[in-house]
Scaffold this motif. Structure first.
Motif, mmCIF file in Angstrom:
data_model
loop_
_atom_site.group_PDB
_atom_site.id
_atom_site.type_symbol
_atom_site.label_atom_id
_atom_site.label_comp_id
_atom_site.label_asym_id
_atom_site.label_seq_id
_atom_site.Cartn_x
_atom_site.Cartn_y
_atom_site.Cartn_z
ATOM 1 N N GLY A 21 -35.250 -7.493 33.150
ATOM 2 C CA GLY A 21 -35.542 -6.567 32.065
ATOM 3 C C GLY A 21 -34.957 -5.222 32.414
ATOM 4 O O GLY A 21 -34.694 -4.925 33.587
ATOM 5 N N ASP A 22 -34.734 -4.417 31.369
ATOM 6 C CA ASP A 22 -34.164 -3.080 31.561
ATOM 7 C C ASP A 22 -35.185 -2.055 31.076
ATOM 8 O O ASP A 22 -35.538 -2.051 29.889
ATOM 9 N N LEU A 23 -35.636 -1.207 31.978
ATOM 10 C CA LEU A 23 -36.662 -0.214 31.626
ATOM 11 C C LEU A 23 -36.136 0.814 30.621
ATOM 12 O O LEU A 23 -36.911 1.551 30.014
ATOM 13 N N GLY A 24 -34.823 0.874 30.456
ATOM 14 C CA GLY A 24 -34.240 1.756 29.451
ATOM 15 C C GLY A 24 -34.107 1.087 28.089
ATOM 16 O O GLY A 24 -33.724 1.727 27.120
ATOM 17 N N VAL B 39 -49.754 -2.838 37.523
ATOM 18 C CA VAL B 39 -48.314 -2.584 37.410
ATOM 19 C C VAL B 39 -47.944 -1.347 38.227
ATOM 20 O O VAL B 39 -48.698 -0.370 38.273
ATOM 21 N N PHE B 40 -46.802 -1.443 38.888
ATOM 22 C CA PHE B 40 -46.220 -0.283 39.576
ATOM 23 C C PHE B 40 -45.072 0.238 38.727
ATOM 24 O O PHE B 40 -44.148 -0.512 38.396
ATOM 25 N N LEU B 41 -45.138 1.530 38.391
ATOM 26 C CA LEU B 41 -44.137 2.141 37.503
ATOM 27 C C LEU B 41 -43.372 3.261 38.212
ATOM 28 O O LEU B 41 -43.950 4.012 39.011
ATOM 29 N N LEU B 42 -42.095 3.393 37.860
ATOM 30 C CA LEU B 42 -41.280 4.545 38.249
ATOM 31 C C LEU B 42 -41.279 5.522 37.088
ATOM 32 O O LEU B 42 -41.320 5.109 35.926
ATOM 33 N N ALA B 43 -41.180 6.799 37.375
ATOM 34 C CA ALA B 43 -41.125 7.813 36.313
ATOM 35 C C ALA B 43 -39.742 7.820 35.666
ATOM 36 O O ALA B 43 -38.744 7.480 36.301
ATOM 37 N N GLY B 44 -39.715 8.212 34.398
ATOM 38 C CA GLY B 44 -38.427 8.500 33.772
ATOM 39 C C GLY B 44 -37.863 7.419 32.881
ATOM 40 O O GLY B 44 -36.713 7.525 32.455
ATOM 41 N N TYR B 45 -38.650 6.370 32.591
ATOM 42 C CA TYR B 45 -38.111 5.273 31.796
ATOM 43 C C TYR B 45 -38.877 5.092 30.489
ATOM 44 O O TYR B 45 -40.107 5.030 30.477
ATOM 45 N N ALA C 186 -43.788 3.056 28.386
ATOM 46 C CA ALA C 186 -44.745 3.048 27.269
ATOM 47 C C ALA C 186 -44.957 1.623 26.771
ATOM 48 O O ALA C 186 -46.089 1.204 26.491
ATOM 49 N N THR C 187 -43.878 0.861 26.688
ATOM 50 C CA THR C 187 -43.970 -0.534 26.230
ATOM 51 C C THR C 187 -44.831 -1.354 27.184
ATOM 52 O O THR C 187 -45.697 -2.125 26.748
ATOM 53 N N LEU C 188 -44.605 -1.188 28.478
ATOM 54 C CA LEU C 188 -45.386 -1.955 29.461
ATOM 55 C C LEU C 188 -46.856 -1.546 29.401
ATOM 56 O O LEU C 188 -47.747 -2.409 29.443
ATOM 57 N N LEU C 189 -47.121 -0.240 29.304
ATOM 58 C CA LEU C 189 -48.517 0.229 29.265
ATOM 59 C C LEU C 189 -49.243 -0.311 28.035
ATOM 60 O O LEU C 189 -50.401 -0.721 28.125
ATOM 61 N N GLU C 190 -48.563 -0.320 26.890
ATOM 62 C CA GLU C 190 -49.207 -0.815 25.663
ATOM 63 C C GLU C 190 -49.549 -2.289 25.760
ATOM 64 O O GLU C 190 -50.526 -2.754 25.167
ATOM 65 N N ALA C 191 -48.765 -3.053 26.532
ATOM 66 C CA ALA C 191 -48.967 -4.505 26.599
ATOM 67 C C ALA C 191 -50.052 -4.903 27.609
ATOM 68 O O ALA C 191 -50.530 -6.029 27.580
ATOM 69 N N ILE D 139 -43.542 14.891 34.879
ATOM 70 C CA ILE D 139 -44.769 15.358 34.200
ATOM 71 C C ILE D 139 -45.050 14.469 32.985
ATOM 72 O O ILE D 139 -46.191 14.041 32.754
ATOM 73 N N ASP D 140 -44.004 14.173 32.216
ATOM 74 C CA ASP D 140 -44.174 13.315 31.026
ATOM 75 C C ASP D 140 -44.711 11.941 31.430
ATOM 76 O O ASP D 140 -45.595 11.390 30.767
ATOM 77 N N ALA D 141 -44.148 11.386 32.502
ATOM 78 C CA ALA D 141 -44.589 10.047 32.943
ATOM 79 C C ALA D 141 -46.049 10.085 33.379
ATOM 80 O O ALA D 141 -46.828 9.169 33.074
ATOM 81 N N GLU D 142 -46.429 11.149 34.074
ATOM 82 C CA GLU D 142 -47.838 11.281 34.494
ATOM 83 C C GLU D 142 -48.743 11.354 33.268
ATOM 84 O O GLU D 142 -49.798 10.704 33.215
#
Ligand SMILES: NC(=O)c1ccc[n+]([C@@H]2O[C@H](COP(=O)([O-])OP(=O)(O)OC[C@H]3O[C@@H](n4cnc5c(N)ncnc54)[C@H](OP(=O)(O)O)[C@@H]3O)[C@@H](O)[C@H]2O)c1
Length: 275
Positions: A46-49, A64-70, A74-79, A108-111
């Motif tokens: 999958g592509d986080l972009g 889930v482990f997430l990197l900032a900036g992608y 939001a899609t992963l969090l909603e699911a 900051i946005d990712a947080e």
């Protein structure tokens, strides 16, 4: 219990994967390409972009482990199922709160996205990684001199292996919900000091030469957009971030001191062989 690890082929995601695997936990590892994964690791593409490539990857996981900036975060969090834990790798830039700095802003946005998701979350704000020393390999293939940026800034770099363990703890143990950890390694070192330690691990006498700021800007401009170059200059020239102070959170979470750069250099000496 299955944990989805994004960035699983990277320094930190790979360490998260190792730490979860060592605990005997099933892991779903995300990469953009096909990979060979160890037994017990389910590889997914999958592509986080490109959020449309992420459907079905997060709706049955426990964390889930997430990197900032992608955008895909939001899609992963909603699911995610409602109780699934989230650990986000942010950055030392986030505490600045400076949204005019592009790198600080996306962290900051990712947080904010993670904190507002309704999931149990943990945010980890690391210093620069010890693995950044791998950037010296090309020069070390050519000789014993490394020329690089920010020579007068001592940084308490952190071992990605410790980040992997901290994130695995946050995702699998109680007591880390709603925590924001500011983590560093155990000692502040100038680049020249890091290089000398690496030299000892390699059995080589290595010399550091500091680039001028003009050289640094020209090199970075060739690699990234100007707003990112400006962001790094704000960090290391204007002092927007503090990566020099040794932070206490890593030791508190790990229950032991974080690993030293000498330890990282010994474990990664083979990565610098040119064979
Ligand atoms: N270096 C530092 O000092 C530092 C400090 C603070 C924060 N950070 C941030 O920490 C993060 C992790 O660093 P790292 O050293 O582990 O990175 P890395 O070794 O360069 O690996 C990057 C990982 O991100 C994945 N990736 C990149 N673009 C992707 C996309 N569009 N979709 C899915 N996966 C994608 C890659 O997966 P595939 O290539 O397999 O698809 C790879 O697993 C980075 O985002 C970095 O900005 C770094």
């Amino acid at each position: 219990m299955t944990i989805l690890v994004t960035g699983a082929t990277g320094n930190v995601g790979g360490a998260v994967l190792d730490a979860l695997h060592a605990r005997g936990l099933p892991v779903r590892a995300l990469s953009r390409g096909a990979r060979d994964w160890p037994a017990g690791v389910e590889g997914v593409s999958g592509d986080l972009g490109e959020p449309s490539t992420l459907s079905g990857l997060a709706d049955d996981v426990d964390g889930v482990f997430l990197l900032a900036g992608y955008d895909g975060n939001a899609t992963l969090l909603e699911a995610l199922p409602a109780t699934a834990r989230v650990a986000l790798l942010s950055s030392s830039a986030a505490p600045s709160g400076d949204r005019t700095n592009v790198i600080a802003r996306y962290n900051i946005d990712a947080e904010e996205l993670v904190r507002g998701s309704g999931q149990p979350w943990t945010v980890v704000r690391p210093n620069a990684f010890m693995s950044n020393a791998l950037r010296w390999k090309a020069q070390l293939d050519e000789g014993d001199v490394v020329r690089g940026p920010w020579g007068d800034i001592a940084v308490a770099t952190i071992d990605p292996a410790d980040l992997g363990e901290i994130i695995a703890i946050a995702l699998t143990e109680d007591g880390h919900e709603g925590a924001t950890y500011r983590v560093s390694g155990p000692q502040q070192l100038l680049p020249a000091e890091q290089l000398a330690i690496l030299g000892a691990a390699l059995g080589r006498d290595l010399t550091w030469e500091s680039q001028t700021l003009g050289e640094t800007r020209a090199e970075l401009e060739a690699q990234m957009p100007t707003e990112y170059v400006d962001a790094f200059f704000a960090f290391y020239v204007d002092g927007l971030i503090d990566e020099t102070t040794v932070q206490s959170d890593a030791e508190r979470v790990l229950g032991r001191p974080p690993r030293t750069f000498a330890d990282w250099a010994r474990r990664h000496a083979g990565d610098f062989s040119s064979a």
